[in-house]
Design a protein around this motif. Structure first.
Motif, short mmCIF file in Angstrom:
data_model
loop_
_atom_site.label_atom_id
_atom_site.label_comp_id
_atom_site.label_asym_id
_atom_site.label_seq_id
_atom_site.Cartn_x
_atom_site.Cartn_y
_atom_site.Cartn_z
N UNK A 27 0.83 -1.20 0.00
CA UNK A 27 0.00 0.00 0.00
C UNK A 27 0.87 1.26 0.00
N UNK A 28 1.95 1.26 0.75
CA UNK A 28 2.83 2.43 0.77
C UNK A 28 3.55 2.60 -0.56
N UNK A 29 3.96 1.49 -1.19
CA UNK A 29 4.55 1.59 -2.52
C UNK A 29 3.58 2.25 -3.48
N UNK A 30 2.33 1.83 -3.43
CA UNK A 30 1.33 2.41 -4.33
C UNK A 30 1.14 3.90 -4.09
N UNK A 31 1.00 4.30 -2.84
CA UNK A 31 0.72 5.70 -2.55
C UNK A 31 1.92 6.60 -2.89
N UNK A 32 3.13 6.08 -2.73
CA UNK A 32 4.31 6.87 -3.09
C UNK A 32 4.46 6.95 -4.59
N UNK A 33 4.34 5.81 -5.28
CA UNK A 33 4.50 5.78 -6.74
C UNK A 33 3.48 6.69 -7.41
N UNK A 34 2.25 6.68 -6.94
CA UNK A 34 1.20 7.47 -7.57
C UNK A 34 1.14 8.91 -7.07
N UNK A 35 2.00 9.26 -6.12
CA UNK A 35 2.09 10.65 -5.68
C UNK A 35 1.10 11.03 -4.62
N UNK A 36 0.38 10.08 -4.04
CA UNK A 36 -0.52 10.40 -2.94
C UNK A 36 0.28 10.88 -1.72
N UNK A 37 1.46 10.30 -1.54
CA UNK A 37 2.44 10.85 -0.61
C UNK A 37 3.47 11.55 -1.49
N UNK A 38 3.56 12.85 -1.39
CA UNK A 38 4.30 13.64 -2.37
C UNK A 38 5.80 13.37 -2.32
N UNK A 39 6.43 13.42 -3.49
CA UNK A 39 7.88 13.25 -3.55
C UNK A 39 8.56 14.37 -2.76
N UNK A 40 9.61 14.00 -2.04
CA UNK A 40 10.35 14.98 -1.24
C UNK A 40 9.74 15.29 0.10
N UNK A 41 8.55 14.75 0.40
CA UNK A 41 7.89 15.10 1.67
C UNK A 41 8.50 14.35 2.84
N UNK A 43 8.58 12.28 6.30
CA UNK A 43 7.76 11.17 6.75
C UNK A 43 7.63 11.22 8.27
N UNK A 44 6.39 11.24 8.71
CA UNK A 44 6.08 11.20 10.13
C UNK A 44 5.56 9.81 10.47
N UNK A 45 6.31 9.07 11.27
CA UNK A 45 5.87 7.72 11.61
C UNK A 45 4.53 7.71 12.34
N UNK A 46 4.30 8.59 13.34
CA UNK A 46 2.98 8.59 13.99
C UNK A 46 1.85 8.88 13.01
N UNK A 47 2.07 9.81 12.07
CA UNK A 47 1.03 10.15 11.10
C UNK A 47 0.74 8.97 10.18
N UNK A 48 1.80 8.28 9.72
CA UNK A 48 1.60 7.12 8.85
C UNK A 48 0.94 5.98 9.61
N UNK A 49 1.30 5.79 10.88
CA UNK A 49 0.68 4.73 11.68
C UNK A 49 -0.84 4.96 11.78
N UNK A 51 -2.63 6.84 9.56
CA UNK A 51 -3.17 6.77 8.20
C UNK A 51 -3.46 5.34 7.77
N UNK A 52 -2.51 4.43 8.06
CA UNK A 52 -2.65 3.05 7.62
C UNK A 52 -3.16 2.12 8.72
N UNK A 53 -3.43 2.69 9.90
CA UNK A 53 -4.00 1.94 11.01
C UNK A 53 -3.15 0.73 11.37
N UNK A 54 -1.86 0.98 11.60
CA UNK A 54 -0.92 -0.08 11.96
C UNK A 54 -0.10 0.37 13.16
N UNK A 55 0.54 -0.59 13.80
CA UNK A 55 1.43 -0.26 14.91
C UNK A 55 2.79 0.16 14.36
N UNK A 56 3.64 0.66 15.25
CA UNK A 56 4.93 1.18 14.80
C UNK A 56 5.86 0.08 14.30
N UNK A 57 5.77 -1.15 14.84
CA UNK A 57 6.70 -2.21 14.44
C UNK A 57 6.58 -2.59 12.96
N UNK A 58 5.37 -2.93 12.46
CA UNK A 58 5.29 -3.23 11.01
C UNK A 58 5.57 -2.01 10.15
#
Length: 233
Positions: A27-41, A43-49, A51-58
């Motif tokens: 899912x992260x590959x898709x969002x980065x490749x398609x620009x949903x997560x902008x190039x050069x931006x 990365x906030x681990x808490x924000x991504x956790x 967004x994708x509803x996952x814990x910090x370990x995975x």
């Protein structure tokens, strides 16, 4: 973009996801490749956790794998960020791509069987009938087995080459292609170049297939470079 699965033992990308980290990676590959997560931006681990509803370990495991396929980079004292699409990065990447995909074409002309070649022709026919290629408007190729370049690389039957092009570099190349190279006046020319490449492979002319692929990738690089300059990146 849908995920294309293949049963080919040579296909390193599309193994069925087993762990939460596997699913998150796709899912992260898709969002980065398609620009949903902008190039050069950044990365906030808490924000991504969240967004994708996952814990910090995975999440951290997925980010380490994204770093290995060059979609994110870690900057000293600044943390992680999505790789920035740039003219310099494009040139360096496409120099490697030109050499390795040219080689893949040469090997495909030697190693693809007639049935695989006919399947590749069928893929081009599918692209022509399902997309706006004739009008020169759009040429979007799904990842994996619906990607002309990916199929040729697998057709090389060289496991080391497949690993480099279909695992280590594939998504970064795709990021440039998807965000900057899938539309505009080059569309119909790119399709015709694909046809010429498959004809050379079918004729078992590896030297010509190599040359045509190198020219094709060089032209694509020029098209993307122009778009980057227009965007001021």
């Amino acid at each position: 973009m849908s995920t294309i699965m293949t049963n080919s033992p040579q296909s390193p990308l599309w193994r069925s996801p087993v762990t939460s980290s596997d699913r998150l990676l796709l899912e992260m590959q898709r969002t980065i490749v398609e620009g949903e997560i902008a190039s050069g931006s950044k990365i906030s681990e808490p924000e991504l956790a969240r967004k994708f509803n996952v814990s910090r370990a995975p999440l951290r495991e997925a980010m380490a794998r994204l770093e290995r396929c060059h979609l994110i980079e870690r900057i000293p004292n600044a943390g992680a960020r999505v790789v920035k699409l740039s003219t310099e990065g494009l040139r360096a990447l496409y120099q490697i791509r030109e050499e390795l995909e040219g080689l893949a074409c040469r090997l495909a002309a030697e190693n693809m069987d007639d049935h695989e070649i006919e399947q590749l022709r069928g893929l081009l026919d599918q692209h022509l009938t399902t997309q706006r290629v004739r009008e020169g408007e759009s040429y979007y190729q799904e990842a994996g087995d619906l990607d002309f370049h990916y199929r040729i690389i697998l057709g090389s039957k060289n496991p080391y080459l497949i690993n480099m092009l279909c695992d280590e570099l594939y998504f970064l190349v795709r990021m440039y292609r998807v965000q900057l190279g899938m539309n505009g006046p080059r569309v119909s020319r790119a399709f015709d170049e694909h046809k010429a490449i498959i004809n050379a492979i079918a004729n078992r002319d590896g030297e010509l297939a190599d040359l045509l692929m190198r020219r094709h990738i060089a032209a694509s690089r020029g098209n993307i470079e122009l778009k980057l300059q227009q965007l001021g990146k």
